[in-house]
Design a protein around this motif. Structure first.
Motif, mmCIF file in Angstrom:
data_model
loop_
_atom_site.group_PDB
_atom_site.id
_atom_site.type_symbol
_atom_site.label_atom_id
_atom_site.label_comp_id
_atom_site.label_asym_id
_atom_site.label_seq_id
_atom_site.Cartn_x
_atom_site.Cartn_y
_atom_site.Cartn_z
ATOM 1 N N ASN A 91 48.504 46.985 35.337
ATOM 2 C CA ASN A 91 49.095 47.978 34.147
ATOM 3 C C ASN A 91 50.731 46.874 34.123
ATOM 4 O OD1 ASN A 91 48.761 51.063 33.221
ATOM 5 N ND2 ASN A 91 48.593 51.045 35.894
ATOM 6 N N ALA B 15 44.613 49.774 37.364
ATOM 7 C CA ALA B 15 44.707 51.410 37.349
ATOM 8 C C ALA B 15 42.830 50.836 37.321
ATOM 9 C CB ALA B 15 44.611 51.069 36.045
ATOM 10 N N ALA C 61 41.082 53.326 35.087
ATOM 11 C CA ALA C 61 40.419 53.285 34.020
ATOM 12 C C ALA C 61 41.450 52.954 32.755
ATOM 13 C CB ALA C 61 40.085 55.269 33.685
ATOM 14 N N CYS C 62 41.002 52.569 31.661
ATOM 15 C CA CYS C 62 42.055 52.392 30.313
ATOM 16 C C CYS C 62 40.962 52.415 29.147
ATOM 17 C CB CYS C 62 42.603 51.118 30.718
ATOM 18 S SG CYS C 62 43.773 50.807 29.041
ATOM 19 N N GLY C 63 41.185 53.760 28.162
ATOM 20 C CA GLY C 63 40.284 53.939 27.066
ATOM 21 C C GLY C 63 40.584 52.915 26.108
ATOM 22 N N ASN D 187 41.243 57.737 37.012
ATOM 23 C CA ASN D 187 42.296 57.708 36.927
ATOM 24 C C ASN D 187 43.055 59.231 37.384
ATOM 25 O OD1 ASN D 187 42.149 57.590 34.449
ATOM 26 N ND2 ASN D 187 44.060 56.200 33.976
ATOM 27 N N ASN E 187 49.561 59.827 35.591
ATOM 28 C CA ASN E 187 49.605 59.471 34.387
ATOM 29 C C ASN E 187 50.408 61.230 33.255
ATOM 30 O OD1 ASN E 187 48.774 56.373 33.592
ATOM 31 N ND2 ASN E 187 47.252 57.756 34.450
ATOM 32 N N ARG F 165 51.314 55.869 33.780
ATOM 33 C CA ARG F 165 52.114 55.281 35.134
ATOM 34 C C ARG F 165 51.850 53.852 35.506
ATOM 35 N NH1 ARG F 165 46.506 55.853 40.447
ATOM 36 N NH2 ARG F 165 46.064 54.662 38.470
ATOM 37 N N SER G 210 42.832 57.522 28.139
ATOM 38 C CA SER G 210 41.939 58.454 29.314
ATOM 39 C C SER G 210 43.678 59.754 29.267
ATOM 40 C CB SER G 210 42.034 57.886 30.683
ATOM 41 O OG SER G 210 43.341 57.261 31.217
#
Ligand SMILES: N[C@@H](CCC[C@H](N)C(=O)O)C(=O)O
Length: 301
Positions: free
Chosen positions: A67, A73, A75-77, A163, A197, A216, A226
């Motif tokens: 981040n 993090a 996950a990050c879609g 996450n 988040n 977050r 996500s």
């Protein structure tokens, strides 16, 4: 080992992503480099997606996600779609399997350029989200903000999409809430031992939602993949929508949507949407010193 590596400035619905190529080297992008890059208006970002050599069999890469505050993090879609687009352009391949700290992700680039990512299975157990208190039913947890007898936001659905996410259901336009004020309080609320988040979600039809997210470790962002998946799953889980929805990402620029399906047959969440390449350069992953392709000088931080 060279001091600098290639990186690309990309975005997923306006979610600002730096894709950093760390293949062939053992080091990591440091939190200090992330903070330095984010402090520069030209390279400020929401997430860094660092592509590393694969660590597991039958995977194409290990992805380390940072981040903008330098934290990690799981996950990050939107960032995953950016990685797919970058690797598809490099290799001509369409399908990829990635490993992250949260598990294995499969992704595919379609003929029309959109990208689908299998984000895996949602997690609802309170101690795996994680929450600080035991809740038998995490689809509506006790948490509120604002006056005790007239809360502004209350009773979110909580879940993990790799996450931690809290989805607050709202009746009014998501842009009418002061998320810049409530976001940090909720992200850091004692209910969330690993922070969370925070998303506002308005159900607009049985097949559509509008969302806006305080991320977050990154704050207000233009889009969060996500979170869109978590809002879609939580809406279906609470009977607000079916399992296939369109998410209107309220602050995306230009306005844009994600298609989310929470698949009945295997419980997996499939997110489909675009990614956009902006420009590329080189960066020192330990300091964050960078230069843009076509320029000579390393930019001052
Ligand atoms: N923008 C991302 C989410 C990034 C991670 C998040 N801030 C966290 O710390 O969990 C997305 O598109 O999913």
């Amino acid at each position: 080992m060279s001091a600098t590596v290639e990186f690309a400035r990309m975005n997923g619905l306006g979610n600002k992503i730096l894709v950093v190529d760390m293949r062939g080297r053992p080091d990591r992008v440091t939190p200090a480099a992330a903070v330095a890059l984010n402090a520069d208006p030209q390279t400020e970002f929401d997430q860094i997606m660092a592509i590393h050599d694969p660590k597991a069999e039958a995977t194409d890469a290990f992805i380390d996600i940072l981040n903008s505050d330098g934290s990690k993090a799981q996950a990050c879609g939107n960032g995953t779609r950016c990685v797919v687009q970058a690797l598809a352009a490099e290799t001509g391949r369409k399908a990829f399997t990635f490993q992250t700290v949260a598990g294995i992700l499969n992704a595919v680039e379609h003929e029309d350029g959109t990208i689908s990512v299998d984000m895996g299975k949602p997690v609802f157990d309170w101690d795996r989200i994680p929450l600080a208190e035991e809740f038998h039913d995490t689809s509506r947890i006790e948490l509120q903000i604002g006056p005790i007898d007239n809360p502004v936001l209350h009773s979110p659905s909580a879940m993990s999409m790799g996450n931690p996410h809290a989805i607050f259901w709202v009746d009014k336009d998501v842009m009418s809430y002061d998320l810049a004020r409530f976001g940090p309080l909720l992200e850091n609320h004692p209910m969330f031992p690993e922070r969370a988040n925070i998303t506002l979600a308005q159900v607009t039809s049985p097949t559509s939602l509008t969302t806006r997210t305080w991320e977050r470790g990154a704050g207000l962002t233009l889009a969060c993949g996500s979170a869109a998946c978590s809002a879609a799953v939580s809406a279906a889980r609470t009977g607000r929508t079916g399992r296939r929805v369109t998410i209107n990402v309220a602050s995306a620029k230009p306005p844009a949507t994600l298609s989310i399906e929470w698949r009945e047959r295997d419980d997996h969440v499939i997110m489909t949407g675009p990614a956009e390449w902006e420009w590329s350069g080189r960066v020192d992953p330990s300091t964050g010193l960078w230069s843009r392709d076509g320029t000579r000088e390393v930019e001052a931080q």
